[in-house]
Design an enzyme around this catalytic site. Sequence first.
Site, mmCIF file in Angstrom:
data_model
loop_
_atom_site.group_PDB
_atom_site.id
_atom_site.type_symbol
_atom_site.label_atom_id
_atom_site.label_comp_id
_atom_site.label_asym_id
_atom_site.label_seq_id
_atom_site.Cartn_x
_atom_site.Cartn_y
_atom_site.Cartn_z
ATOM 1 N N GLU A 214 -20.827 4.722 51.782
ATOM 2 C CA GLU A 214 -21.216 3.994 50.585
ATOM 3 C C GLU A 214 -21.202 2.474 50.781
ATOM 4 O O GLU A 214 -20.496 1.756 50.098
ATOM 5 C CB GLU A 214 -20.305 4.408 49.417
ATOM 6 C CG GLU A 214 -20.450 5.893 49.103
ATOM 7 C CD GLU A 214 -19.761 6.310 47.819
ATOM 8 O OE1 GLU A 214 -20.072 5.717 46.775
ATOM 9 O OE2 GLU A 214 -18.917 7.214 47.861
ATOM 10 N N GLU A 279 -21.179 15.117 50.779
ATOM 11 C CA GLU A 279 -20.233 15.409 49.700
ATOM 12 C C GLU A 279 -20.930 16.293 48.675
ATOM 13 O O GLU A 279 -22.049 15.999 48.271
ATOM 14 C CB GLU A 279 -19.716 14.125 49.026
ATOM 15 C CG GLU A 279 -18.892 13.234 49.936
ATOM 16 C CD GLU A 279 -18.464 11.939 49.269
ATOM 17 O OE1 GLU A 279 -18.448 11.879 48.009
ATOM 18 O OE2 GLU A 279 -18.135 10.970 49.985
#
Length: 787
Positions: A214, A279
């Site tokens: 991220e 994820e």
Amino acid sequence: GGFADYSVKLEVLDSEGRTLGTDTASVQAVAEYRSYEQPTANTARLRVKVDAVETWTPETPALYTAVFTLVAPDGRAVDFESCRIGFKTVEIKDGVILLNGQRLLVRGVNRHEHEAYGGRTVSVDHMIAEIKLMKQLNINSVRTSHYPDDPVWYDLCDEWGILLVCECNVETHGVMGGLTHDPAWGTNFLERAIRMVLTHKNHASIYSWSLGNESGVGANHAAMAGWIREYQPNCLCQYEAGAPGPNVSDVRGRMYAQQEDIMKMLTDPVDTRPIVLVEFLYQIRNAGGGMHKFYELMENHPRFQGGYIWDWQDKCLVQTTAEGETFFAYGGDFDEAVVDWLIPPFMTNNGIVLPDLTPKPSALEAKQVFCPIIFEAPRSSPWDLKHGFGHYIVKNRSLKWDSSHYRVRFAVREDGRVIHSGELPIPRLAPGEDAPVTFAEDLPQTPNAHYHVEFSITYAEDTAYAKAGDELGCYQFPLASGPSAADVPTGAAAAGVEGPTITEDAAGFQIQGQQFSVTVSKESGLLESYVHNGSQQLIQGPTECFTRPYSGLDAHPGWGKYPLWSVLDAAQTSTTLHSLQVEPLGAQRVSIESVRELRFEQRPQGILVSHRFIIDAAGTIQASHKFVVDPTFQDLPRVGVELILAPGFADVEYFGFGPGENYRDRRQAAKLGVFNNAIAAEHFPFIPPSECGGHEETRWLRVQGPEKRQLKVIASVPFHFDIHHNSIDDYQQATHEHKLPRRRESYLHIDAAHAGIGSDMGWSTMLVDENKVKAGTYILEYTVRFA
């Protein structure tokens, strides 16, 4: 000085210490100019051909030893270095990742380095316990989110067989993608990538390098990817944030992608990279719905190759109460000066196992979906009569083991109870192979009985992490029902038993039978007490119920469905009793009918509820409820009733989906059967306490107490139920397990409809329409018998 006068010897040894090959090379002092000229400066290049090696996979973590000897100019051995290595190939062909030439199936979890008693210092014993449990849950891969781990972890994964995505310690959450576009930060990005690869490059368990988490995507990530691919081309290079292209990532791994987004990636005619979700199935409180779709994607789309559940373990620290009791603590439990004000303080508790490694229900669901041996009913045409009951397809989705490593046990259930069991032979299947199997046990059938068969997949032999006979997964299928026969009438009350009488006073009505009495309140229109043989069994109810303890869908104020569902809390409810009628229904029965309207502060319209109870001379209650939910409510957690049972009830037996908890979007690990449990054990200690203990498709249940007291609920239409020694409000108010009161009463919920637990294989707040309890009209009917 004079280092180039030395040479280096390499020996490759097997697990028994036998030498499989050797080579010796001199040291190159000066680098060649051209990149394809090797070796480079200060380097010795050696090549050994080793015949008939066993490839490294999670199922066969075969390790060898490479021993390097530094040889002086006079022939003396002056230094030795060694490491364990494994032989494997990782490549992408036609958009599919291949491990040793076989399609890779990633059944993974994300893992943080954390242990409740040691914090970020994780003991080796705890690491081994983690790996053993992962293997028992059919997990074969870990992403080291979001940094390279303790070197011991890699050694253990090499040894035990866990595939790794080794992730770089690059995360710029707070400034989004600002740094990856900034040349001033380029050396920082690249330095971390180089350090990661040089430290861990020799581990057999690593199949992919991750560029971090991220941090947007830009030139600095491209620099990392370029260096890694040039330095070690026999591993993948991957990254997710910012939708990177093939120049940065070999795979597409979008976080928490919804099903339609996954299908868009799979049908993209230009970008045909493999898909491995970095994820998915976000865990908080109680969540994890939709795992069945993971299997469907894996099975039907070769380029969908799995993913990593977020995440592995609840990350708490042990704290002590004023009374000296230890508990698992999270944000705000340490007298901190600052606690995160944006997200739930318990947001670190998002694993599929508790801090003590107790598997949560979602872990058992993942275990079932990750099972490498699969049974399916064939998908045949309606007119293809040869594919009926008893015909199945067995599939081997192991990475290396053939099916001889497993055994299949079968069990036949008649109306939920096992009546016959044995072993089912299956063909010897290589990984990726399928074959038809037939179950043809000739069993007598009881009229009107319903039959199911289940196939339990077990280990054929002991392993380092499981015993022979331990179960990997279980599949259940319906069989032909018993022959039809006329139903035996239950009949009315026994002859000579007088019907119940009705008396009235200012507070309500009293219905009196020879063995029971029922009190009905004029204020609420509800049953307030049921006494059987002089002992109170029911304190209150059935009362309409539309809410439940918090789950991942409404985990915290402002989270997901919390704003929508919190208006249903009792503190914001006003109730109007529109009518109440209590009257005889013939000589043997009494009818109680009421109409109630519930209104809520934040909704212009209410919910209209009609209750009807018919009580016969034996005290049996036939209950019928009609719920009319205004469309402004959109959807609700549940539509049903609550019964508060008197103290003393301790056990529950039921014919429904079990033995563990299950919900309409999470029941792959459940099977239809008759199960027994202590009411206290129906609670699961989520951190913090949360919705738990649901059971779908229930036909009947029996709650039992001392002196053979019991209450039985029977319905012709299956219902959802849960039962606890706690109220919904208890759950909603408790922040920790030790703060959840344990009451002597039992709170039983019977639902016409109950919402899914949430996630749909994505973020915890996702709930697809098919798993919602939408506003509308619902009917709930059942019979209650007391003894």
